[in-house]
Scaffold this active site. Structure first.
Site, PDB file in Angstrom:
ATOM      1  N   CYS A   1       0.812  -1.222   0.000  1.00 16.31           N
ATOM      2  CA  CYS A   1       0.000   0.000   0.000  1.00 16.31           C
ATOM      3  C   CYS A   1       0.849   1.278   0.000  1.00 16.31           C
ATOM      4  O   CYS A   1       1.433   1.608  -1.017  1.00 16.31           O
ATOM      5  CB  CYS A   1      -0.979  -0.042   1.161  1.00 16.31           C
ATOM      6  SG  CYS A   1      -2.430   0.948   0.810  1.00 16.31           S
TER       7      CYS A   1
ATOM      8  N   HIS B   1      -3.675  -5.639   1.883  1.00 14.43           N
ATOM      9  CA  HIS B   1      -3.251  -5.861   3.259  1.00 14.43           C
ATOM     10  C   HIS B   1      -4.349  -6.628   3.966  1.00 14.43           C
ATOM     11  O   HIS B   1      -5.107  -7.332   3.335  1.00 14.43           O
ATOM     12  CB  HIS B   1      -2.883  -4.552   3.951  1.00 14.43           C
ATOM     13  CG  HIS B   1      -3.794  -3.408   3.688  1.00 14.43           C
ATOM     14  ND1 HIS B   1      -5.066  -3.351   4.168  1.00 14.43           N
ATOM     15  CD2 HIS B   1      -3.593  -2.272   2.971  1.00 14.43           C
ATOM     16  CE1 HIS B   1      -5.599  -2.204   3.778  1.00 14.43           C
ATOM     17  NE2 HIS B   1      -4.744  -1.544   3.043  1.00 14.43           N
TER      18      HIS B   1
HETATM   19  N1  GLN Z   1      -1.981   6.927   2.079  1.00 11.63           N
HETATM   20  C1  GLN Z   1      -2.116   6.067   0.935  1.00 11.63           C
HETATM   21  C2  GLN Z   1      -3.465   6.164   0.264  1.00 11.63           C
HETATM   22  O1  GLN Z   1      -4.431   6.533   0.874  1.00 11.63           O
HETATM   23  C3  GLN Z   1      -1.791   4.650   1.325  1.00 11.63           C
HETATM   24  C4  GLN Z   1      -2.765   4.101   2.316  1.00 11.63           C
HETATM   25  C5  GLN Z   1      -2.355   2.799   2.909  1.00 11.63           C
HETATM   26  O2  GLN Z   1      -1.171   2.500   3.063  1.00 11.63           O
HETATM   27  N2  GLN Z   1      -3.340   2.031   3.294  1.00 11.63           N
HETATM   28  O3  GLN Z   1      -3.572   5.855  -0.914  1.00 11.63           O
END
Ligand code: GLN
Length: 238
Positions: free
Chosen positions: A93, A189
């Site tokens: 992510c 995840h």
């Molecule tokens: N901040 C990033 C987004 O919103 C990644 C989010 C995350 O790692 N779940 O796309």
């Protein structure tokens, strides 16, 4: 045989139980008699990539990604070399987005490592929910959960899989993640690995091959892991 896992910036990038991915890798190696050491690196710690067999970078909020961004510049050349030398890297992510050229927020741009030829743009709404892929890399399904505002465009890279349920890299809902050399970068995840034992073993095999080409990974019982995996398939695809 000993495998060293490096968990990078665990003080900032550790959303949605990313630590569970480390636990799954460790557990499936230890069951096979492989020694595992996990080293965690906070944002200010020195990292010697020569000591690591698997590097893990987890997810984070936009704010946390901005904080990590400056530190990334300092490790860029060492981590790039590690990847080009076939080092195993799992990025989830926020970590996935940071491997690209940039992550464009509404009024700010987060510079990435440029290890992958990808870029990310933040859009609304957030893409949230269960997700299922079919992956040619491991010839099976991969299940997980996604929660991201970023849309990632992967140019000519090979995706981790084709989306059969959920969103994936961007609004076209076709592909998810990137596989490049021994890098697996993904939005999945939940955490990812406990429910995907075949993917976990694939990662372990890549790390072991770098050390000993003749070492073969024995089969181990995956009953509970596959039950969790198949539950998601049953629930959303059938
Ligand atoms: N901040 C990033 C987004 O919103 C990644 C989010 C995350 O790692 N779940 O796309």
């Amino acid at each position: 045989m000993k495998i060293v896992i490096g968990h990078l910036f665990n003080d900032l990038l550790n959303l949605y139980g990313d630590k569970g991915n480390i636990a799954a890798l460790k557990n499936r190696m230890e069951q096979r008699g492989i020694d595992v050491e996990v080293k965690t690196y906070g944002i200010n710690d020195d990292i010697n990539f020569d000591e690591l067999d698997i590097v893990f970078i987890g997810g984070g909020s936009d704010r946390e990604q901005l904080l990590v961004c400056n530190r990334l510049k300092e490790i860029k050349s060492d981590l790039t070399q590690y990847v080009e030398d076939n080092g195993v890297l799992i990025a989830v992510c926020g970590g996935y987005q940071l491997l690209g050229h940039y992550y464009q927020l509404e009024d700010e741009k987060i510079e990435g490592l440029g290890i992958l030829d990808i870029y990310t743009e933040q859009k609304n709404p957030r893409l949230i929910g269960n997700i299922i892929l079919e992956s040619d890399i491991i010839n099976t399904t991969v299940v997980g959960f996604e929660n991201h505002g970023g849309r990632t465009y992967i140019n000519n890279h090979t995706p981790l899989g084709k989306v059969v349920y959920g969103n994936g890299n961007n609004d076209s809902k076709d592909f998810e993640g990137v596989v490049y050399k021994n890098v697996i970068a993904t939005y999945l995840h939940g955490p990812l690995l406990p429910k995907n034992p075949i993917l976990t073993d694939y990662i372990i095999k890549c790390a072991i091959l770098n050390k000993d080409k003749d070492f073969s990974l024995c089969e181990i019982d995956s009953e509970y892991e596959l039950k969790a995996h198949n539950y998601i398939i049953e629930r959303f695809l059938k």
